[in-house]
Design a protein around this motif. Structure first.
Motif, PDB file in Angstrom:
ATOM      1  N   GLU A 233       0.717  -0.977  -0.058  1.00 17.58           N
ATOM      2  CA  GLU A 233       0.058  -0.098  -0.103  1.00 17.58           C
ATOM      3  C   GLU A 233       0.984   1.291  -0.076  1.00 17.58           C
ATOM      4  O   GLU A 233       0.661   2.115  -0.710  1.00 17.58           O
ATOM      5  CB  GLU A 233      -0.908  -0.024   1.369  1.00 17.58           C
ATOM      6  N   ALA A 238      -1.553   2.907  -2.502  1.00 12.16           N
ATOM      7  CA  ALA A 238      -2.257   3.978  -2.201  1.00 12.16           C
ATOM      8  C   ALA A 238      -2.355   5.236  -2.920  1.00 12.16           C
ATOM      9  O   ALA A 238      -1.323   5.425  -3.537  1.00 12.16           O
ATOM     10  CB  ALA A 238      -1.805   4.214  -0.623  1.00 12.16           C
ATOM     11  N   SER A 241       0.809   6.957  -2.405  1.00 14.08           N
ATOM     12  CA  SER A 241       2.035   6.210  -2.233  1.00 14.08           C
ATOM     13  C   SER A 241       3.180   6.906  -2.495  1.00 14.08           C
ATOM     14  O   SER A 241       3.404   7.790  -2.996  1.00 14.08           O
ATOM     15  CB  SER A 241       1.724   4.902  -2.945  1.00 14.08           C
TER      16      SER A 241
END
Length: 557
Positions: A233, A238, A241
């Protein structure tokens, strides 16, 4: 050949150097002058036991040294080479030292060696005949070697020894196989239990490490999934990220480089960081997807590890040891089944070796029987010339219960020196002087075959007169054609035949008895022979007798 004998502080000898020559060397002198002491000193170079009682009074040690010419003696050079030694310019110096406190040491060409090695070398260079304890002729192996040399069977005897060694080896292999099979049969149940228990486990090299790794992953599956998912993630999945942030920063850096191209290298650094973070994020996602929580598999691994632990406790300490134990147990069990075939092969080898030994032994026995008859006749013909008018010589071949490495029989020289008596073993019949004369008879016959270069005869003239002395002198000269001969004698009839005549004398030096040796030539030798003939060495009659003896010897030769 013995070139020089040096003696220091031995018995009554303080310092003495005796130089010997090829041919017949004779040592004469008054009784008690020290002639046999010189022979005793020489015996130390043959490995005889050294005693502190021979150290001259007032000295701390006695030293005996012999200088030998060993050029061409391959057997001696081989012994030296096996000990890391070598002859220098073809010369070998043997040295023996006896301390007053009892310690003794030995050297070969200046290198310290054992007395046994010194004796082995000395025994190859000198054959000493005199006192019983020095008589090689009394040894059974020497008598056998003499007969084999006379028969021309030395090589055949060597072949038999080699074949017998192979037979012994084959028999030992059979005994070892039978012993192993008996031991295995006694332990068969235990070995079978071992082999089956280990084979059921189906162990594999390196298995422990693999099980440990897999078990550790399964036991921490939840943690691994959580940690790898978090990395996936944060690095890749994400919205905020690391890869997203690096993508935005790359655009900023590109603007900077358009303004200042010198920073182009910074773009490459940032791109490397971006792609590495992207790759790591993807990998963590794939890793997280593969992780599974499998309590059943984990239980199997723990049971497998417990099994390996128990086997290691019994047969370890390592897994490799357990596997090897199983292999050996199975191999031993297989011997019970396959041992019959192996034994048949060994039996064939043993039978072939036995047949070869029996064949060689039979040939050797036949050769020895024929040679024993001839040797007995030849020695018997010489004995009367050496003072044994009723002497008879025999060579007994005594069958052995089993063929040995030396043949199917033992060899024993026997002699009878008096009429009416059957020949008996030499050691039970002959004195030291008689043994020397018997050996002289043998050496006369075997002179060309004998490998020992120097022969020493002491006491050879014990109990004989002038006529027999002439005969002994003739035989000694015959032997001296092929050997260096060193004789200690009281008989002028022997001394007159010397190629090199030495006289030993006892003198007084600094209040102590000392012994010296002089080389005699010309008139000095004539006077010594006159003394030995029992006359006045200063009278013209005795001197003429001595000259006549020398002249007679020269005419005979």
């Amino acid at each position: 050949m013995l070139i020089e004998l040096r003696i220091q502080n031995y018995a009554v000898i303080d310092r003495l150097a005796v130089r010997l020559e090829p041919g017949l060397n004779v040592l004469t002198g008054e009784t008690g002058a020290g002639k046999s002491i010189i022979v005793g000193a020489l015996s130390l170079l043959m490995g005889e036991r050294a005693s502190a009682e021979y150290v001259r009074t007032g000295a701390d040690r006695a030293i005996v040294e012999g200088v030998f010419d060993v050029a061409g003696r391959a057997d001696v050079l081989a012994v030296l080479e096996s000990q890391g030694l070598e002859a220098e310019d073809g010369l070998l110096i043997l040295r023996r030292e006896v301390a007053a406190e009892g310690r003794n040491r030995a050297w070969v060409n200046g290198s310290a060696v054992t007395a046994s090695l010194l004796g082995e070398l000395g025994g190859r260079l000198i054959d000493l005949h005199g006192q019983h304890e020095h008589q090689t002729l009394l040894r059974a192996d020497e008598q056998r070697a003499i007969l084999d040399a006379y028969a021309g069977a030395t090589e055949l005897a060597s072949e038999l020894r080699d074949a017998h060694a192979r037979l012994v080896k084959a028999r030992q292999a059979l005994e070892d196989l039978d012993r192993r099979r008996r031991e295995i049969e006694q332990r068969a149940d235990f070995l079978r239990f071992q082999a089956e228990e280990i084979e059921r486990a189906n162990l594999k090299p390196g298995e422990e490490e693999q099980l440990e790794e897999e078990g550790n992953r399964l036991e921490h599956a939840e943690d691994l999934a959580r940690l790898s998912g978090r990395l996936h993630e944060a690095l890749y999945a994400a919205e905020d990220s690391v890869t997203s942030t690096l993508g935005e920063l790359r655009r900023v850096l590109e603007q900077l480089v358009r303004i200042d191209p010198s920073q182009q290298e910074a773009v490459e650094l940032l791109e490397a960081a971006y792609y590495n973070a992207e790759e790591l994020g993807r990998r963590m996602g794939e890793y997280a997807a593969q992780i599974e929580h499998d309590p059943v598999r984990l239980d199997e691994i723990r049971r497998r590890q417990d099994l390996i632990f128990r086997l290691k406790t019994k047969y370890g300490p390592t897994l490799a040891d357990v596997i090897e134990t199983g292999r050996r147990a199975r191999e031993e069990l297989d011997l019970i089944d396959s041992g019959g075939l192996e034994r048949r092969e060994l039996e064939k080898a043993e039978a072939a070796a036995r047949e070869e030994v029996e064949s060689l032994a039979a040939r050797l026995s036949a050769v020895r029987r024929e040679a024993a008859t001839r040797l007995a006749a030849e020695v018997g013909a010489i004995l009367p010339e050496l003072g044994f008018s009723d002497g008879r010589f025999a060579v007994a071949l005594n069958p052995l219960p089993e063929i040995s490495a030396e043949g199917a029989e033992s060899v024993e020289f026997r002699v009878s020196l008096n009429v009416g008596f059957e020949p008996r073993p030499l050691a039970r019949v002959a004195s030291g002087g008689e043994l020397s004369r018997i050996m002289l008879a043998l050496k006369t016959i075997l002179a060309r075959l004998d490998r020992v270069p120097s022969l020493v005869f002491d006491e050879i003239d014990t109990g004989i007169g002038g006529r027999i002395g002439h005969k002994i002198g003739e035989k000694l000269r015959q032997v001296a054609e092929h050997h260096q001969v060193f004789v200690i004698t009281h008989l002028a009839q022997i001394a007159c035949r010397a190629d090199h005549h030495l006289r030993v004398e006892k003198t007084e030096r600094d209040g102590m008895t000392a012994t010296s040796v002089t080389v005699l030539e010309g008139e000095e030798r004539v006077r010594e022979l006159a003394r030995m003939l029992g006359g006045d060495p200063e009278s013209e009659k005795s001197l003429d007798h001595a000259r006549e003896l020398l002249g007679l010897t020269a005419r005979v030769e």
